[in-house]
Write a protein that holds these residues in place. Structure first.
Motif, PDB file in Angstrom:
ATOM      1  N   THR A  50       0.835  -1.202   0.000  1.00  0.00           N
ATOM      2  CA  THR A  50       0.000   0.000   0.000  1.00  0.00           C
ATOM      3  C   THR A  50       0.868   1.250   0.000  1.00  0.00           C
ATOM      4  O   THR A  50       0.562   2.231  -0.709  1.00  0.00           O
ATOM      5  CB  THR A  50      -0.927  -0.008   1.223  1.00  0.00           C
ATOM      6  N   LEU A  54       0.717   4.124  -2.960  1.00  0.00           N
ATOM      7  CA  LEU A  54       0.292   5.477  -2.642  1.00  0.00           C
ATOM      8  C   LEU A  54       1.452   6.466  -2.540  1.00  0.00           C
ATOM      9  O   LEU A  54       1.292   7.567  -2.025  1.00  0.00           O
ATOM     10  CB  LEU A  54      -0.512   5.467  -1.341  1.00  0.00           C
ATOM     11  N   PRO A  58      -3.272   8.770  -6.600  1.00  0.00           N
ATOM     12  CA  PRO A  58      -4.083   7.956  -7.497  1.00  0.00           C
ATOM     13  C   PRO A  58      -5.142   8.807  -8.188  1.00  0.00           C
ATOM     14  O   PRO A  58      -5.280  10.001  -7.892  1.00  0.00           O
ATOM     15  CB  PRO A  58      -4.713   6.932  -6.547  1.00  0.00           C
ATOM     16  N   VAL A  62      -8.358   8.054  -2.095  1.00  0.00           N
ATOM     17  CA  VAL A  62      -8.099   6.752  -1.486  1.00  0.00           C
ATOM     18  C   VAL A  62      -7.959   6.929   0.021  1.00  0.00           C
ATOM     19  O   VAL A  62      -7.199   7.776   0.489  1.00  0.00           O
ATOM     20  CB  VAL A  62      -6.820   6.096  -2.054  1.00  0.00           C
ATOM     21  N   GLY A  86      -0.415   9.925  -1.767  1.00  0.00           N
ATOM     22  CA  GLY A  86      -1.604   9.295  -2.315  1.00  0.00           C
ATOM     23  C   GLY A  86      -2.686   8.992  -1.311  1.00  0.00           C
ATOM     24  O   GLY A  86      -3.734   8.447  -1.669  1.00  0.00           O
ATOM     25  N   VAL A  87      -2.471   9.332  -0.040  1.00  0.00           N
ATOM     26  CA  VAL A  87      -3.457   9.043   1.002  1.00  0.00           C
ATOM     27  C   VAL A  87      -4.344  10.264   1.213  1.00  0.00           C
ATOM     28  O   VAL A  87      -3.874  11.306   1.663  1.00  0.00           O
ATOM     29  CB  VAL A  87      -2.773   8.647   2.324  1.00  0.00           C
TER      30      VAL A  87
END
Length: 277
Positions: A50, A54, A58, A62, A86-87
């Protein structure tokens, strides 16, 4: 009130290929699960996979569901995941008190800002008792919802209707805190789309908005259930039109009188309809 996704799609963190497909499945947001969907011997791999995925943003929001906050894995999850570009958000399982939220918020906030939004899952009787306090624990908390499988087990509830009071309480707590209406918990039978539709219709009457899914085939049924019908849109348009042309008490063509709260509700219906063009 903070707008939230209408459809959420879970994907197991130890299955990068499934996560990649989930990102293209048409959900409003994807939840990469490091908790229940991942076996004990796959936790470390799920975390590293993960984190790799990330490391770049993305194509849609997400969220990552970390492991239980009272266990040894959550700290490692937060250390590896919280500050990645990416979080968008962190879903916190088994939240029992406001301190759980505050601890993660402080742990996740970098010095230069840009911390992920938090979403608390209520999965126990004690968490339910503290629902409003949890919902107002920290500005980083943007959402509240129920983990129904765990809550059902904790309460000893067998019949689905036995959760309705708990569901309504979480809806009220979120609204009172100024959060978006909660999304429903997952519907576990991916083959039973009729049952899913009926469950969504019931959830809508309780004040939920949207739902988490565990398979892409569930997404159209959830979206259809929660988007306004043509009749609801037409009725909302009549109310808003009356509000812009009349002063004082508002009367619809059928003679029904509406007040300010009804007008605000109609505007929310039209806003929701606009989310899908």
């Amino acid at each position: 009130m903070k707008e939230a996704p209408l459809t959420w799609l879970y994907a197991p963190g130890d299955r990068p290929s499934i996560v990649a497909k989930a990102l293209l499945a048409g959900a409003d947001a994807v939840i990469i699960d490091l908790e229940d969907a991942v076996g004990p011997d796959r936790k470390e791999y799920a975390r590293s996979a993960t984190a790799e995925l990330l490391s770049e943003p993305p194509p849609l929001p997400v969220h990552v569901r970390v492991n239980a906050l009272d266990g040894p894995l959550a700290e490692a999850d937060l250390r590896a995941i919280a500050h990645l570009p990416g979080v968008f958000g962190l879903r916190l399982p088994k939240v029992t008190c406001p301190a759980d939220v505050v601890r993660v918020a402080e742990r996740s906030a970098p010095a230069d800002g840009g911390a992920p939004v938090l979403h608390a899952l209520i999965e126990s009787a004690i968490g339910l008792e503290h629902a409003f306090a949890i919902a107002t624990a920290h500005p980083a908390l943007h959402g509240l919802s129920i983990g129904e499988a765990d809550l059902r087990a904790d309460l000893g509830v067998r019949d689905d209707a036995g959760l309705d009071w708990a569901r309504a309480r979480v809806v009220v707590a979120a609204r009172a805190a100024g959060l978006a209406p909660p999304a429903q918990s997952v519907y576990p039978d991916i083959r039973d789309l009729d049952g899913l539709r009926a469950s969504c219709a019931h959830g809508r009457t309780l004040g939920f908005l949207g739902r988490a899914a565990i398979h892409p085939r569930q997404l159209p049924a959830i979206e259809q259930a929660y988007l306004p019908t043509p009749q609801e849109i037409e009725h909302a348009e009549q109310i808003v039109k009356a509000a812009t042309t009349e002063a004082g008490a508002l009367a619809l063509p059928d003679g029904t009188f509406v007040d300010k709260a009804v007008v605000e509700g109609a505007r929310r219906v039209l806003d929701l309809a606009g989310r899908r063009g």
